[in-house]
Scaffold this motif. Sequence first.
Motif, PDB file in Angstrom:
ATOM      1  N   GLY A 147       0.924  -1.417   0.267  1.00 59.29           N
ATOM      2  CA  GLY A 147      -0.226  -0.265   0.152  1.00 59.29           C
ATOM      3  C   GLY A 147       0.823   0.963  -0.339  1.00 59.29           C
ATOM      4  O   GLY A 147       0.292   2.165   0.300  1.00 59.29           O
ATOM      5  N   GLY A 148       2.240   1.199  -0.014  1.00 56.76           N
ATOM      6  CA  GLY A 148       2.820   1.951  -0.081  1.00 56.76           C
ATOM      7  C   GLY A 148       3.754   2.735   1.223  1.00 56.76           C
ATOM      8  O   GLY A 148       3.434   4.287   1.277  1.00 56.76           O
ATOM      9  N   TYR A 149       2.856   2.216   2.407  1.00 53.71           N
ATOM     10  CA  TYR A 149       3.014   2.912   3.874  1.00 53.71           C
ATOM     11  C   TYR A 149       4.334   3.173   4.787  1.00 53.71           C
ATOM     12  O   TYR A 149       4.875   3.677   5.354  1.00 53.71           O
ATOM     13  CB  TYR A 149       2.460   2.234   5.012  1.00 53.71           C
ATOM     14  CG  TYR A 149       0.686   2.068   3.899  1.00 53.71           C
ATOM     15  CD1 TYR A 149       0.032   3.665   4.194  1.00 53.71           C
ATOM     16  CD2 TYR A 149       0.053   1.032   3.777  1.00 53.71           C
ATOM     17  CE1 TYR A 149      -1.538   3.506   3.013  1.00 53.71           C
ATOM     18  CE2 TYR A 149      -1.292   1.535   3.494  1.00 53.71           C
ATOM     19  CZ  TYR A 149      -1.699   2.588   3.068  1.00 53.71           C
ATOM     20  OH  TYR A 149      -2.995   2.625   2.954  1.00 53.71           O
ATOM     21  N   ALA A 150       5.274   2.009   4.036  1.00 57.67           N
ATOM     22  CA  ALA A 150       6.217   1.662   4.222  1.00 57.67           C
ATOM     23  C   ALA A 150       7.866   1.800   3.989  1.00 57.67           C
ATOM     24  O   ALA A 150       7.331   1.600   2.084  1.00 57.67           O
ATOM     25  CB  ALA A 150       6.456   0.497   5.338  1.00 57.67           C
ATOM     26  N   THR A 151       8.417   2.698   3.988  1.00 57.72           N
ATOM     27  CA  THR A 151       9.699   2.518   3.537  1.00 57.72           C
ATOM     28  C   THR A 151      11.490   2.203   4.182  1.00 57.72           C
ATOM     29  O   THR A 151      12.519   1.497   3.315  1.00 57.72           O
ATOM     30  CB  THR A 151      10.235   4.101   3.021  1.00 57.72           C
ATOM     31  OG1 THR A 151      10.374   4.408   4.767  1.00 57.72           O
ATOM     32  CG2 THR A 151       9.292   5.529   2.404  1.00 57.72           C
ATOM     33  N   HIS A 152      11.343   1.599   5.231  1.00 61.41           N
ATOM     34  CA  HIS A 152      11.382   0.906   6.355  1.00 61.41           C
ATOM     35  C   HIS A 152      10.865  -0.343   7.255  1.00 61.41           C
ATOM     36  O   HIS A 152       9.405  -0.474   7.211  1.00 61.41           O
ATOM     37  CB  HIS A 152      12.619   1.556   7.877  1.00 61.41           C
ATOM     38  CG  HIS A 152      13.785   2.593   6.348  1.00 61.41           C
ATOM     39  ND1 HIS A 152      13.123   4.283   5.584  1.00 61.41           N
ATOM     40  CD2 HIS A 152      15.102   2.734   7.494  1.00 61.41           C
ATOM     41  CE1 HIS A 152      14.337   4.470   5.522  1.00 61.41           C
ATOM     42  NE2 HIS A 152      15.289   3.753   6.105  1.00 61.41           N
ATOM     43  N   VAL A 153      11.722  -1.420   6.929  1.00 63.56           N
ATOM     44  CA  VAL A 153      10.826  -2.269   8.005  1.00 63.56           C
ATOM     45  C   VAL A 153      11.980  -3.223   8.367  1.00 63.56           C
ATOM     46  O   VAL A 153      12.813  -3.716   8.592  1.00 63.56           O
ATOM     47  CB  VAL A 153      10.470  -3.740   6.829  1.00 63.56           C
ATOM     48  CG1 VAL A 153      10.402  -4.864   7.175  1.00 63.56           C
ATOM     49  CG2 VAL A 153       9.330  -3.481   6.115  1.00 63.56           C
ATOM     50  N   ALA A 154      11.978  -3.650   9.477  1.00 63.78           N
ATOM     51  CA  ALA A 154      11.692  -4.387  10.948  1.00 63.78           C
ATOM     52  C   ALA A 154      11.162  -4.895  11.526  1.00 63.78           C
ATOM     53  O   ALA A 154      10.235  -5.909  11.315  1.00 63.78           O
ATOM     54  CB  ALA A 154      12.157  -3.626  12.094  1.00 63.78           C
ATOM     55  N   THR A 155      11.933  -6.479  11.219  1.00 66.34           N
ATOM     56  CA  THR A 155      10.862  -8.048  11.668  1.00 66.34           C
ATOM     57  C   THR A 155      11.640  -8.837  11.866  1.00 66.34           C
ATOM     58  O   THR A 155      13.272  -8.496  11.892  1.00 66.34           O
ATOM     59  CB  THR A 155       9.719  -8.511  10.520  1.00 66.34           C
ATOM     60  OG1 THR A 155       9.774  -9.420  10.733  1.00 66.34           O
ATOM     61  CG2 THR A 155      11.078  -8.466   9.154  1.00 66.34           C
TER      62      THR A 155
END
Length: 334
Positions: free
Chosen positions: A310-318
Amino acid sequence: MTTGQKKPGPTEGRSLPRARSQDEGIIEVAWCYYQEGMNQNEIAERLGFSRATVVNYLSEARRRDYVRITLDHTIFRNQELARRLVETFGLKDAIVVPSSSDGPERSLDRVTRVVADWLPSLLEPGDRLGVAWGETIYRVAEAAPRLTLNELTVVQLVGSRPAAMGFAAETSSATLARRYGAHCINLHVPLVLSDRELVDRLKQEPVIREQLEAVATCNKTIFACGTCGEDSHVVHTGLLDRADIDTFARQGAVGVICGRLIDGEGRGLDREIESRMIGVTLDQMRGKDMGLLVGSGPERARPMLAAIRGGYATHVATCSDTAMNILKLALDPC
């Protein structure tokens, strides 16, 4: 020595060591252990403590934040799964920590702790950091180091709503602001009201209008994408009941961002309650300089994928298990 003169005791003729306060003892134990590399038995012998006291003092030093143990977050950014997430989805960056063999709860703890260490490096003077709600973001805030980040403003993204365990939106934003020495703008309104006209009137109040302007103009955000099941945060807070969430899930809802439902492609569902909510909109969550999506757990892969699409994230942590599931779902959604 003359006859009959009292023989000096072992401590006579020299001063006794000053008794340590508990605070001094905690600091000294921490120094010996972390700076001098002494083991617990050696510390106990040197300082005249029992080994149990040494163990307790080390634990207390961690609890008080006298000692903070971190790993260089670049090792997690350069991890293969992190690079695959970046390349597959066109992200700016990602961090993937090893999943814990002790289960999803411990994996989430690892993720929120590494995010707490990573986040300050993503912030610059003049930034407005929008902070979402829920357990994941609350845990990041609680793990955040005490720093001074110049000219940072922290903004609460959604109105207030009663939440268990202190996971309310204002708690997370206020805690992060305090840890970073930042200015905090909280949103002093309920997240949802029963009367749409009241919502419209509240939005026109000068103070609320100013706070909502801060929400709309955040250039960076940190958020989680919740699930659409019975254990969803929106169910526990009463924003939706179990019957509602089941209905919306059948209509295609797979995730929740700041109280708003999204489908598998990150599109918002058209719901009547949307007009009675006060907080950041889905459109306002897109197009940020940084949208840091944080999440971990077997049930989080599909919502996180929807948030990325959806274009909400530029960075991800998991964690590694969740990263693999996200990549697998992207290739084979069935």
